[in-house]
Design a protein around this motif. Structure first.
Motif, PDB file in Angstrom:
ATOM      1  N   LEU A   5       0.789  -1.337   0.006  1.00 47.96           N
ATOM      2  CA  LEU A   5       0.084   0.519  -0.503  1.00 47.96           C
ATOM      3  C   LEU A   5       1.356   1.265  -0.054  1.00 47.96           C
ATOM      4  O   LEU A   5       0.481   2.104  -0.688  1.00 47.96           O
ATOM      5  CB  LEU A   5      -0.587  -0.257   0.924  1.00 47.96           C
ATOM      6  CG  LEU A   5      -1.485   0.714   1.558  1.00 47.96           C
ATOM      7  CD1 LEU A   5      -3.158   0.438  -0.290  1.00 47.96           C
ATOM      8  CD2 LEU A   5      -2.562   1.294   2.383  1.00 47.96           C
ATOM      9  N   GLU A   6       2.172   1.124   0.836  1.00 44.61           N
ATOM     10  CA  GLU A   6       2.962   2.423   0.655  1.00 44.61           C
ATOM     11  C   GLU A   6       3.335   2.760  -0.770  1.00 44.61           C
ATOM     12  O   GLU A   6       3.737   3.549  -0.941  1.00 44.61           O
ATOM     13  CB  GLU A   6       3.960   2.412   1.930  1.00 44.61           C
ATOM     14  CG  GLU A   6       4.379   3.468   2.515  1.00 44.61           C
ATOM     15  CD  GLU A   6       5.552   2.518   3.756  1.00 44.61           C
ATOM     16  OE1 GLU A   6       5.553   3.936   4.308  1.00 44.61           O
ATOM     17  OE2 GLU A   6       5.456   1.959   3.826  1.00 44.61           O
ATOM     18  N   GLU A   7       3.120   1.306  -1.598  1.00 45.93           N
ATOM     19  CA  GLU A   7       3.829   1.863  -3.026  1.00 45.93           C
ATOM     20  C   GLU A   7       3.017   2.425  -3.681  1.00 45.93           C
ATOM     21  O   GLU A   7       3.697   3.325  -4.193  1.00 45.93           O
ATOM     22  CB  GLU A   7       4.337   0.565  -3.241  1.00 45.93           C
ATOM     23  CG  GLU A   7       6.113  -0.280  -2.569  1.00 45.93           C
ATOM     24  CD  GLU A   7       5.869  -1.711  -3.277  1.00 45.93           C
ATOM     25  OE1 GLU A   7       4.552  -1.949  -4.373  1.00 45.93           O
ATOM     26  OE2 GLU A   7       7.042  -2.433  -2.923  1.00 45.93           O
ATOM     27  N   ARG A   8       1.934   2.771  -3.386  1.00 43.96           N
ATOM     28  CA  ARG A   8       1.387   3.386  -3.848  1.00 43.96           C
ATOM     29  C   ARG A   8       0.936   5.052  -3.750  1.00 43.96           C
ATOM     30  O   ARG A   8       0.104   5.311  -4.202  1.00 43.96           O
ATOM     31  CB  ARG A   8      -0.430   2.527  -4.218  1.00 43.96           C
ATOM     32  CG  ARG A   8      -0.471   1.011  -4.726  1.00 43.96           C
ATOM     33  CD  ARG A   8      -1.158   0.395  -4.488  1.00 43.96           C
ATOM     34  NE  ARG A   8      -1.051  -0.839  -5.452  1.00 43.96           N
ATOM     35  CZ  ARG A   8      -0.814  -1.532  -4.975  1.00 43.96           C
ATOM     36  NH1 ARG A   8       0.207  -1.370  -4.365  1.00 43.96           N
ATOM     37  NH2 ARG A   8      -0.955  -2.441  -6.061  1.00 43.96           N
ATOM     38  N   SER A   9       1.239   5.275  -2.217  1.00 45.90           N
ATOM     39  CA  SER A   9       1.986   6.630  -1.606  1.00 45.90           C
ATOM     40  C   SER A   9       2.000   7.208  -3.131  1.00 45.90           C
ATOM     41  O   SER A   9       3.294   6.894  -3.562  1.00 45.90           O
ATOM     42  CB  SER A   9       2.139   7.050  -0.548  1.00 45.90           C
ATOM     43  OG  SER A   9       2.005   6.195   0.072  1.00 45.90           O
ATOM     44  N   GLY A  10       1.544   8.265  -3.127  1.00 43.91           N
ATOM     45  CA  GLY A  10       2.205   9.951  -3.767  1.00 43.91           C
ATOM     46  C   GLY A  10       1.327  10.769  -4.780  1.00 43.91           C
ATOM     47  O   GLY A  10       1.542  11.504  -3.116  1.00 43.91           O
ATOM     48  N   LEU A  11       1.715  11.253  -6.122  1.00 42.63           N
ATOM     49  CA  LEU A  11       0.491  12.637  -5.745  1.00 42.63           C
ATOM     50  C   LEU A  11      -0.544  12.765  -5.509  1.00 42.63           C
ATOM     51  O   LEU A  11      -1.354  14.069  -4.714  1.00 42.63           O
ATOM     52  CB  LEU A  11       1.055  12.742  -7.538  1.00 42.63           C
ATOM     53  CG  LEU A  11       0.514  14.659  -7.691  1.00 42.63           C
ATOM     54  CD1 LEU A  11       1.880  15.914  -7.017  1.00 42.63           C
ATOM     55  CD2 LEU A  11       0.309  14.877  -9.394  1.00 42.63           C
ATOM     56  N   VAL A  12      -1.653  11.701  -5.471  1.00 46.84           N
ATOM     57  CA  VAL A  12      -2.938  12.312  -5.488  1.00 46.84           C
ATOM     58  C   VAL A  12      -3.315  11.644  -3.577  1.00 46.84           C
ATOM     59  O   VAL A  12      -3.492  12.481  -2.660  1.00 46.84           O
ATOM     60  CB  VAL A  12      -3.654  11.394  -6.213  1.00 46.84           C
ATOM     61  CG1 VAL A  12      -5.053  11.765  -5.286  1.00 46.84           C
ATOM     62  CG2 VAL A  12      -3.509  11.413  -7.480  1.00 46.84           C
ATOM     63  N   TYR A  66     -11.971   8.301  -1.758  1.00 47.65           N
ATOM     64  CA  TYR A  66     -12.085   6.845  -0.885  1.00 47.65           C
ATOM     65  C   TYR A  66     -12.569   5.591  -2.168  1.00 47.65           C
ATOM     66  O   TYR A  66     -12.282   4.572  -1.855  1.00 47.65           O
ATOM     67  CB  TYR A  66     -13.459   6.694   0.623  1.00 47.65           C
ATOM     68  CG  TYR A  66     -14.725   7.300  -0.830  1.00 47.65           C
ATOM     69  CD1 TYR A  66     -15.999   6.828  -1.108  1.00 47.65           C
ATOM     70  CD2 TYR A  66     -15.215   8.825  -0.603  1.00 47.65           C
ATOM     71  CE1 TYR A  66     -16.768   6.390  -1.155  1.00 47.65           C
ATOM     72  CE2 TYR A  66     -16.179   8.497  -1.460  1.00 47.65           C
ATOM     73  CZ  TYR A  66     -16.677   7.718  -1.429  1.00 47.65           C
ATOM     74  OH  TYR A  66     -18.419   8.244  -1.995  1.00 47.65           O
ATOM     75  N   PRO A  67     -12.999   5.951  -3.264  1.00 38.61           N
ATOM     76  CA  PRO A  67     -12.753   5.149  -4.396  1.00 38.61           C
ATOM     77  C   PRO A  67     -11.521   4.646  -5.037  1.00 38.61           C
ATOM     78  O   PRO A  67     -11.422   2.984  -4.822  1.00 38.61           O
ATOM     79  CB  PRO A  67     -13.269   6.027  -5.565  1.00 38.61           C
ATOM     80  CG  PRO A  67     -14.226   7.343  -4.767  1.00 38.61           C
ATOM     81  CD  PRO A  67     -13.640   7.196  -4.083  1.00 38.61           C
ATOM     82  N   MET A  68     -10.955   5.480  -4.689  1.00 37.22           N
ATOM     83  CA  MET A  68      -9.622   4.923  -5.165  1.00 37.22           C
ATOM     84  C   MET A  68      -8.946   4.503  -3.987  1.00 37.22           C
ATOM     85  O   MET A  68      -7.928   3.643  -4.430  1.00 37.22           O
ATOM     86  CB  MET A  68      -8.800   6.607  -5.855  1.00 37.22           C
ATOM     87  CG  MET A  68      -8.922   7.088  -6.970  1.00 37.22           C
ATOM     88  SD  MET A  68      -7.728   9.007  -6.809  1.00 37.22           S
ATOM     89  CE  MET A  68      -6.145   7.835  -7.557  1.00 37.22           C
ATOM     90  N   VAL A  69      -9.061   4.484  -2.608  1.00 38.87           N
ATOM     91  CA  VAL A  69      -8.632   3.945  -1.730  1.00 38.87           C
ATOM     92  C   VAL A  69      -8.834   2.795  -1.479  1.00 38.87           C
ATOM     93  O   VAL A  69      -8.066   2.006  -1.222  1.00 38.87           O
ATOM     94  CB  VAL A  69      -8.297   5.124  -0.774  1.00 38.87           C
ATOM     95  CG1 VAL A  69      -7.593   4.192   0.649  1.00 38.87           C
ATOM     96  CG2 VAL A  69      -8.027   6.148  -0.569  1.00 38.87           C
ATOM     97  N   ARG A  70      -9.643   2.770  -2.058  1.00 43.70           N
ATOM     98  CA  ARG A  70     -11.118   1.349  -1.737  1.00 43.70           C
ATOM     99  C   ARG A  70      -9.916   0.528  -2.929  1.00 43.70           C
ATOM    100  O   ARG A  70     -10.133  -1.375  -2.842  1.00 43.70           O
ATOM    101  CB  ARG A  70     -12.526   1.246  -2.707  1.00 43.70           C
ATOM    102  CG  ARG A  70     -12.756   0.245  -2.529  1.00 43.70           C
ATOM    103  CD  ARG A  70     -14.515   0.413  -2.102  1.00 43.70           C
ATOM    104  NE  ARG A  70     -15.113   1.311  -3.017  1.00 43.70           N
ATOM    105  CZ  ARG A  70     -15.752   2.160  -3.076  1.00 43.70           C
ATOM    106  NH1 ARG A  70     -16.643   2.556  -2.172  1.00 43.70           N
ATOM    107  NH2 ARG A  70     -16.290   2.878  -4.113  1.00 43.70           N
ATOM    108  N   GLU A  71     -10.211   0.633  -4.943  1.00 46.54           N
ATOM    109  CA  GLU A  71      -9.969   0.117  -5.230  1.00 46.54           C
ATOM    110  C   GLU A  71      -7.929  -0.261  -5.251  1.00 46.54           C
ATOM    111  O   GLU A  71      -7.322  -1.128  -5.767  1.00 46.54           O
ATOM    112  CB  GLU A  71      -9.526   1.036  -6.628  1.00 46.54           C
ATOM    113  CG  GLU A  71     -10.778   1.030  -7.143  1.00 46.54           C
ATOM    114  CD  GLU A  71     -11.429   0.248  -7.721  1.00 46.54           C
ATOM    115  OE1 GLU A  71     -10.790  -1.415  -8.203  1.00 46.54           O
ATOM    116  OE2 GLU A  71     -13.032  -0.307  -7.197  1.00 46.54           O
ATOM    117  N   ALA A  72      -6.787   0.429  -3.991  1.00 46.88           N
ATOM    118  CA  ALA A  72      -5.449   0.264  -4.093  1.00 46.88           C
ATOM    119  C   ALA A  72      -5.805  -0.381  -2.709  1.00 46.88           C
ATOM    120  O   ALA A  72      -4.528  -1.730  -2.913  1.00 46.88           O
ATOM    121  CB  ALA A  72      -5.150   2.191  -3.654  1.00 46.88           C
TER     122      ALA A  72
END
Length: 379
Positions: A66-73, A127-133
């Protein structure tokens, strides 16, 4: 010319030459555009913060992915559940993921139904993007076990051959073999992650507009009540009825409010839905203003209550914070507050807009019925 038309024209002319009307009409757009311009560019461009409540044991692999998906957004922050609920409720975090304590066991058993709890607040947007991630991270973790089970059940690989093929199951797919997810809005437009992350300010601006129009409606109720108590209105009431006298004057008072609110909402990224939702919202508060103006005890109490009304609207509606997340007992009151219904209508829930219009129309019908039942001259 009908009586209603003549009275409406007179009321509009009175509003046109009223300093207070021009002040209120100019103040509302200044507030919304001022808040929009006052937002620092660094705040607008900052990644959205998302809390993650990890289990005591067994959540390390999930957190790494999940931390790998931290970024600009988005940026993911570890926290305990109490802190996550508090930060989401006060709007500091967009949302939060809560993992169960038996997360590792459920992954081993491939039991992923209801695996996460997603905490959202009034301004939650990503939250839709968080759910998908989160779902993609879980899929990565359980993919080898799912593949093993499929190979064994289908007879492609025997149990003794499983160790030889297991390294290949751990390999990642190349880009051409991956499943790409494209996010769209309900009307088919591509969903821009940056645009989605920046849309939380729109809820604040729409909420401030709704509260300002509520104050406008209450001031109109005070004006109508004072006029209804005048000698001229007392002479006309037995002839026309209370409702027929008040309705055109109220329409004249709310026309500038509608125009000012629509202009103020131009500060939003997509103002059209919020502008359309003003119609049922003002219909409801217009009907409430008519009801208050008919009873002297009600409209004379408004100057005392006026400082508390906007504060109550802001606290009980999810404009700044959603107190119902911290105090669940407030959830029914918060859910059916007119400002809450308006904000939900702005988000596309037209059933809530219909509820506002139905409540306003029902109240108007009740007031007309009271006029018919009461003897002439009574309030």
């Amino acid at each position: 010319m009908s009586f209603f038309t003549a009275q409406l024209r007179q009321s509009l002319l009175a509003q046109l030459f009223s300093r207070r009307t021009w002040l209120l009409a100019a103040l509302l757009p200044l507030i919304t555009f001022g808040v929009r311009l006052a937002l620092p560019p660094s705040e607008a461009a900052a990644p959205v913060q998302v809390g993650v409540v990890l289990p005591r044991e067994g959540g390390g692999a999930f957190w790494e992915k999940l931390e790998e998906r931290s970024g600009l957004v988005t940026v993911f922050l570890p926290a305990n559940e109490e802190e996550a609920r508090r930060q989401v409720a006060c709007g500091q975090w967009d949302c939060a993921l809560v993992l169960p304590d038996d997360f590792h066991r459920r992954l081993e058993e491939l039991d992923t139904y209801g695996l996460f709890t997603l905490l959202t607040g009034p301004g939650s947007t990503v939250y839709p993007m968080v759910r998908e991630a989160a779902a993609s991270c879980v899929a990565e973790l359980i993919a080898p076990a799912v593949a093993e089970g499929y190979l064994l059940d289908s007879g492609i690989v025997a149990q003794e051959e499983l160790e030889a093929v297991r390294p290949r199951l751990e390999e990642g797919l190349e880009d051409r073999d991956r499943v790409l997810v494209r996010l769209e809005t309900a009307d088919g437009r591509a969903l821009d992650p940056i645009e989605l992350a920046d849309s939380g300010i729109d809820t604040l601006l729409a909420g401030l507009t709704a509260v300002a129009l509520l104050i406008w409606a209450l001031l109109s109720a005070m004006d109508l009540g004072g006029w209804l108590d005048s000698p001229a209105a007392r002479r006309l009431r037995p002839l026309r009825g209370t409702q027929a006298l008040l309705l055109p004057r109220l329409a004249g008072a709310l026309c500038p409010a509608l125009c000012s609110g629509a202009l103020a909402l131009l500060a939003l990224e997509r103002p059209l839905a919020c502008q359309l939702a003003l119609i049922p919202y003002l219909l409801f508060w217009g009907a409430a203003a008519l009801a208050l103006a008919r009873w002297r005890a009600a409209w004379t109490a408004l100057p005392v209550l006026m400082p508390f009304v906007p504060a109550a609207a802001l606290l009980l509606s999810p404009v700044l914070v959603d107190l119902s997340l911290l105090f669940p007992a407030l959830e029914p009151a918060s859910r059916w507050m007119p400002v809450t219904l308006y904000l939900r209508a702005c988000g596309g829930s037209w059933g809530d807009g219909l509820a506002l219009a139905s409540a306003g129309g029902g109240l108007l019908a009740l007031l007309w019925a009271l006029d018919r039942k009461r003897p002439a001259g009574e309030p």
